[in-house]
Design a protein around this motif. Structure first.
Motif, short mmCIF file in Angstrom:
data_model
loop_
_atom_site.label_atom_id
_atom_site.label_comp_id
_atom_site.label_asym_id
_atom_site.label_seq_id
_atom_site.Cartn_x
_atom_site.Cartn_y
_atom_site.Cartn_z
N LYS A 48 10.37 -2.00 4.02
CA LYS A 48 11.48 -2.30 3.12
C LYS A 48 11.22 -3.55 2.30
N ASN A 49 10.82 -4.60 2.95
CA ASN A 49 10.61 -5.88 2.26
C ASN A 49 9.18 -6.10 1.79
N LYS A 50 8.25 -5.38 2.40
CA LYS A 50 6.85 -5.54 2.02
C LYS A 50 6.20 -4.16 1.84
N PRO A 51 6.60 -3.45 0.77
CA PRO A 51 6.08 -2.11 0.54
C PRO A 51 4.58 -2.13 0.21
N PRO A 52 3.92 -0.96 0.31
CA PRO A 52 2.49 -0.89 0.01
C PRO A 52 2.18 -1.24 -1.44
N LYS A 53 0.95 -1.67 -1.67
CA LYS A 53 0.50 -1.97 -3.02
C LYS A 53 0.24 -0.70 -3.83
N ALA A 54 -0.08 0.38 -3.12
CA ALA A 54 -0.43 1.64 -3.79
C ALA A 54 0.10 2.82 -2.99
N LYS A 55 0.18 3.97 -3.65
CA LYS A 55 0.64 5.19 -2.98
C LYS A 55 -0.51 6.09 -2.57
N THR A 56 -1.69 5.86 -3.12
CA THR A 56 -2.85 6.69 -2.79
C THR A 56 -4.06 5.80 -2.50
N THR A 99 3.86 -6.71 7.18
CA THR A 99 4.44 -6.86 8.50
C THR A 99 5.36 -8.07 8.58
N THR A 100 6.21 -8.05 9.58
CA THR A 100 7.08 -9.18 9.87
C THR A 100 6.27 -10.26 10.60
N ALA A 101 6.92 -11.37 10.86
CA ALA A 101 6.25 -12.46 11.59
C ALA A 101 5.85 -12.02 12.99
N GLU A 102 6.58 -11.02 13.52
CA GLU A 102 6.27 -10.51 14.86
C GLU A 102 5.18 -9.46 14.83
N GLY A 103 4.72 -9.09 13.63
CA GLY A 103 3.65 -8.10 13.51
C GLY A 103 4.12 -6.67 13.36
#
Length: 551
Positions: A165-173, A156-160
């Motif tokens: 785009k900048n912080k994609p998930p660690k996993a796909k499943t 998430t951004t600083a605003e929540g």
């Protein structure tokens, strides 16, 4: 309020034993017709409304689209049309010894409407796609208890706000889902979830065929499920379904074709069409026909009413600074005479709601809202003055014009005006979809109507999806760590009594914070044409399409 039976799953389930959970017909009257000799075949038409989103199970969280998907999809669990009891459907068994590790075995040979078989992979792939953050699904929240859910979410951004785009998930499943073989898969949750099997009949838990993943946009225009009906066509005016000849389940329909006809009005057009036998079923009786039970005179032997797991609240807009002072929220709520509106507008079919949970589910606690839901003009005026009055008015109550809501909203505004001297007007959006879109974009100020039709028969369903931090249906942006913790404690309880107590304690936190204003529960009146018989409304306020017959 009718008697309630237990619904939650306790420690060991082998095989899954799911029991009755909701009420029978409402108001002492029949919830539908008695059989009168109708047969199989023929076609029927049902009043409907415009879905907010394309029809994908993970992204449909409102009734206009949900009613169609309920007919098209089959899930692990099916809810009994009379009692809401969760019953095994595609699942042959759902076993657990600890309420944290579940083994699901499927009935072999269950078919999708494209002819392919429903397998364990059909569920695991569908659920992983639903939960994956970049897909932006409204119903992703329902997978929060699954191990690995946080790993498939974006940062998430600083605003929540979500920042895929900048912080994609660690996993796909999700790590908590594993395919064992074609007809077996396992679920592991992060913590104990005592009622997980009960939840698995909700739309988001439907399986998806391989064809979905090749072209989700094309699928949304003509969804493919494993239920009793398949989609023939979808347009701006109607959604046409036909009987699925190779349907594998036990809820086989009598009719060959169902047309969900879209009406974008207050209910009068659909009602008049039913009276004239130009429409077969409506779930919306106009308020002017409720007065003096006129609808019963105009639809003799063609009407029914039942208590349902549906409630209405008014939500305080998160973009309206007037609501930051809880005294303002309390004052406006106390200024509304719910009893008078129920009598004058709804002819007694909308009992005032004194909490955030439907009276038909196990765990309901009367009086949870306390004084804030009681009409109290003197206290309302006092609190309103202390809060400094509503700035930059008038106050608006936003409703959708295709649901017959304007009369009660006008009455609520009049009550507020007469009590507080606050100018109040009803703001009508043309369709339910338009209202929901505006709410989702945070474009609605003042108050806006919110209804909740239970997804599954549990007190938890009226709390977690609406008020949990970041929940998919949390329209007010409410967040309270103590509330979230209490939900987690309830989910991990080893018995239904213990869980209900914890959920009631969570509801008590809502009473202190007052993020929304409870209005009323529903005894749904409905009507049908003289062409059909065996019309039955379920505890979910939907119609049992497997029961209805053409004469």
């Amino acid at each position: 309020m009718r008697g309630k039976t237990r619904l939650m799953i306790v420690s060991a389930i082998a095989p899954l034993a799911l029991v009755a959970s909701a009420c029978g017909g409402g108001g002492g009257e029949s919830p539908g017709t008695e059989s009168s000799g109708g047969g199989t075949g023929g076609e029927i038409s049902i009043r409907s409304c415009t879905p907010q989103n394309p029809l994908i199970p993970a992204n449909t969280n409102e009734v206009c689209g949900g009613n169609v998907l309920d007919a098209v999809d089959a899930k692990l669990i099916h809810y009994n049309a009379d009692t809401a009891a969760p019953e095994l459907d595609i699942a042959q068994s759902i076993d657990t010894t600890d309420n944290q590790n579940f083994t699901v075995k499927l009935n072999p040979g269950y078919k999708f409407q494209d002819g392919t078989e429903v397998t364990a992979k059909s569920f695991v792939d569908a659920w992983n796609w639903a939960a994956y953050g970049p897909n932006g699904n409204l119903n992703a929240y329902f997978f929060t208890p699954f191990e690995g859910y946080t790993d498939v979410q974006c940062g998430t951004t600083a605003e929540g706000d979500s920042d895929c785009k900048n912080k994609p998930p660690k996993a796909k499943t999700m790590s908590g889902l594993k395919v064992v073989d074609d007809h077996t898969f396992t679920i592991k949750t992060s913590e104990k979830v005592s009622n997980l099997p009960v939840r698995l009949g909700y739309t988001v838990f439907a399986p998806l065929p391989d064809s979905f993943f090749k072209d989700p946009k094309a699928f949304a225009q003509k969804p493919i499920g494993a239920g009793p009906f398949k989609v023939d066509s979808i347009s701006d005016t109607e959604m046409v379904l036909s009987k699925f000849a190779d349907y594998s389940g036990k809820n086989k329909p009598n009719v060959d074709k169902v047309t969900f006809r879209i009406y974008n009005d207050d209910g009068s057009a659909g009602y008049n069409d039913v009276v004239a036998n130009n429409l077969d079923i409506t779930d919306l009786i106009p308020t002017d026909r409720m007065t003096g039970d006129l609808y019963k005179q105009e639809l003799p032997d063609r009407n029914g009413i039942r208590d349902t797991g549906v409630i209405a609240v008014n939500s305080f807009s998160p973009i309206d600074p007037n609501w930051k002072d809880i005294r303002m929220r309390e004052a406006v709520s106390m200024a509304i005479d719910r009893d008078l509106i129920n009598k004058q507008i709804f002819n007694g079919t909308r009992p005032p709601l004194d909490g955030w949970v439907s009276p038909v589910v196990d765990g309901f606690k009367a009086g949870a809202c306390g004084d804030n839901c009681k009409y109290n003009p003197d206290q309302a005026k006092k609190l309103y003055a202390e809060a400094g009055g509503y700035k930059n008015g008038p106050l608006t109550i936003a409703v959708n014009g295709d649901g017959g809501h304007k009369p009660w909203a006008d009455a609520a505004c009049n009550s507020i005006k007469n009590t507080l001297g606050l100018d109040c007007v009803t703001k009508v959006y043309p369709t339910f979809a338009a209202l929901r879109t505006a709410i989702g974009k945070r474009e609605v100020s003042g108050l806006f109507r919110s209804g909740w039709q239970m997804d599954y028969p549990s007190i938890e369903n009226f709390l977690a999806p609406i008020y949990g931090t970041g929940a998919g249906s949390n329209d007010t942006g409410y967040s309270n760590k103590e509330f979230d913790a209490k939900l987690a404690e309830a989910a991990a309880a080893s018995s239904s009594d213990e869980a209900n107590q914890k959920y009631q304690e969570a509801e008590g936190i809502l009473a202190k914070d007052f993020p929304t204003m409870p209005m009323w529960s529903y005894s749904n009146a409905f009507g049908w044409s003289d062409r059909v018989t065996d019309v039955k409304m379920t505890p979910f306020s939907t119609f049992d399409l497997s029961a209805v017959k053409v004469k």
